[in-house]
Design a protein around this motif. Structure first.
Motif, PDB file in Angstrom:
ATOM      1  N   GLY A 177       0.775  -1.229   0.000  1.00 31.26           N
ATOM      2  CA  GLY A 177       0.000   0.000   0.000  1.00 31.26           C
ATOM      3  C   GLY A 177       0.807   1.279   0.000  1.00 31.26           C
ATOM      4  O   GLY A 177       0.244   2.366   0.161  1.00 31.26           O
ATOM      5  N   VAL A 178       2.116   1.193  -0.178  1.00 29.94           N
ATOM      6  CA  VAL A 178       2.937   2.404  -0.255  1.00 29.94           C
ATOM      7  C   VAL A 178       2.761   3.025  -1.633  1.00 29.94           C
ATOM      8  O   VAL A 178       2.865   2.330  -2.647  1.00 29.94           O
ATOM      9  N   GLU A 179       2.463   4.326  -1.673  1.00 29.20           N
ATOM     10  CA  GLU A 179       2.289   5.035  -2.939  1.00 29.20           C
ATOM     11  C   GLU A 179       3.553   5.815  -3.259  1.00 29.20           C
ATOM     12  O   GLU A 179       4.121   6.464  -2.382  1.00 29.20           O
ATOM     13  N   PHE A 180       3.976   5.756  -4.505  1.00 27.63           N
ATOM     14  CA  PHE A 180       5.210   6.412  -4.915  1.00 27.63           C
ATOM     15  C   PHE A 180       4.917   7.769  -5.531  1.00 27.63           C
ATOM     16  O   PHE A 180       3.954   7.941  -6.273  1.00 27.63           O
ATOM     17  N   ALA A 181       5.761   8.736  -5.183  1.00 30.48           N
ATOM     18  CA  ALA A 181       5.601  10.123  -5.618  1.00 30.48           C
ATOM     19  C   ALA A 181       6.086  10.295  -7.048  1.00 30.48           C
ATOM     20  O   ALA A 181       6.961   9.578  -7.516  1.00 30.48           O
ATOM     21  N   ARG A 182       5.509  11.255  -7.720  1.00 34.49           N
ATOM     22  CA  ARG A 182       5.935  11.629  -9.068  1.00 34.49           C
ATOM     23  C   ARG A 182       6.187  13.131  -9.067  1.00 34.49           C
ATOM     24  O   ARG A 182       5.439  13.892  -8.461  1.00 34.49           O
ATOM     25  N   TYR A 183       7.250  13.505  -9.750  1.00 37.70           N
ATOM     26  CA  TYR A 183       7.641  14.912  -9.781  1.00 37.70           C
ATOM     27  C   TYR A 183       7.580  15.433 -11.205  1.00 37.70           C
ATOM     28  O   TYR A 183       8.018  14.759 -12.144  1.00 37.70           O
ATOM     29  N   ASP A 184       7.044  16.648 -11.352  1.00 38.56           N
ATOM     30  CA  ASP A 184       7.014  17.309 -12.658  1.00 38.56           C
ATOM     31  C   ASP A 184       8.436  17.431 -13.197  1.00 38.56           C
ATOM     32  O   ASP A 184       9.379  17.687 -12.448  1.00 38.56           O
ATOM     33  N   GLY A 185       8.570  17.248 -14.486  1.00 41.57           N
ATOM     34  CA  GLY A 185       9.859  17.385 -15.133  1.00 41.57           C
ATOM     35  C   GLY A 185      10.684  16.110 -15.160  1.00 41.57           C
ATOM     36  O   GLY A 185      11.764  16.087 -15.746  1.00 41.57           O
ATOM     37  N   LEU A 186      10.213  15.049 -14.501  1.00 34.25           N
ATOM     38  CA  LEU A 186      10.900  13.755 -14.522  1.00 34.25           C
ATOM     39  C   LEU A 186      10.012  12.724 -15.198  1.00 34.25           C
ATOM     40  O   LEU A 186       8.792  12.747 -15.027  1.00 34.25           O
ATOM     41  N   ASP A 187      10.623  11.829 -15.951  1.00 41.09           N
ATOM     42  CA  ASP A 187       9.881  10.741 -16.590  1.00 41.09           C
ATOM     43  C   ASP A 187       9.874   9.533 -15.663  1.00 41.09           C
ATOM     44  O   ASP A 187      10.924   8.946 -15.392  1.00 41.09           O
ATOM     45  N   HIS A 188       8.689   9.192 -15.154  1.00 43.81           N
ATOM     46  CA  HIS A 188       8.524   8.051 -14.253  1.00 43.81           C
ATOM     47  C   HIS A 188       7.910   6.890 -15.026  1.00 43.81           C
ATOM     48  O   HIS A 188       7.069   7.104 -15.905  1.00 43.81           O
ATOM     49  N   ASP A 189       8.272   5.672 -14.655  1.00 45.39           N
ATOM     50  CA  ASP A 189       7.581   4.519 -15.236  1.00 45.39           C
ATOM     51  C   ASP A 189       6.254   4.335 -14.502  1.00 45.39           C
ATOM     52  O   ASP A 189       5.903   5.134 -13.620  1.00 45.39           O
ATOM     53  N   ASP A 190       5.509   3.297 -14.823  1.00 43.38           N
ATOM     54  CA  ASP A 190       4.179   3.113 -14.237  1.00 43.38           C
ATOM     55  C   ASP A 190       4.220   2.858 -12.728  1.00 43.38           C
ATOM     56  O   ASP A 190       3.221   2.992 -12.048  1.00 43.38           O
ATOM     57  N   ARG A 191       5.382   2.527 -12.169  1.00 45.38           N
ATOM     58  CA  ARG A 191       5.510   2.293 -10.729  1.00 45.38           C
ATOM     59  C   ARG A 191       6.050   3.506  -9.991  1.00 45.38           C
ATOM     60  O   ARG A 191       6.104   3.511  -8.766  1.00 45.38           O
TER      61      ARG A 191
END
Length: 132
Positions: free
Chosen positions: A90-104
């Motif tokens: 249940g840990v949610e991973f952060a996403r930051y503008d300007g970075l390319d994140h994969d689906d995880r």
């Protein structure tokens, strides 16, 4: 005697030690290796182990979640496996503008390797990094 002769631990302020304990113990799977007071709160802190050492002090404080910086980083061999295990808990991973994140939520790290960030219930930011 030099400071570099001693281990260092990250310290993280939380607003509710019981809620934090559920996150750090149940979601992250960190073992409690000590308990103690936090300012005026008896049993208001926990010491968690990681990598075979005392690694993280978590304590109840009115300053919880005020840092926007990453407060601690785990360096792992298999980032995909660790992120997968934490996501399953249940840990949610952060996403930051300007970075390319994969689906995880994993992204390339400057200089090589990969990194993923997550936050505790108070918004304290942690990272998991791998050279692969």
């Amino acid at each position: 005697m030099r400071l570099s002769d001693f281990d260092v631990r990250a310290s993280v302020a939380v607003s509710d030690i019981d809620r934090a304990a559920e996150f750090y113990e149940d979601r992250l799977g960190l073992p409690v290796v000590g308990r103690g007071p936090s300012a005026a709160i008896l049993e208001g802190s926990r010491i968690y182990g990681s990598g075979g050492r005392h690694a993280l002090n978590v304590y109840q404080s009115t300053t919880a979640g005020t840092s926007q910086a990453t407060v601690a980083t785990w360096y792992v061999d298999d980032l995909d496996a660790v992120v997968g295990e934490l996501a399953a808990r249940g840990v949610e991973f952060a996403r930051y503008d300007g970075l390319d994140h994969d689906d995880r939520g994993i992204t390339a790290r400057a200089g090589g390797g990969r990194i993923a960030w997550f936050r505790d219930p108070d918004g304290n930011t942690f990272a998991i990094e791998s050279d692969r």
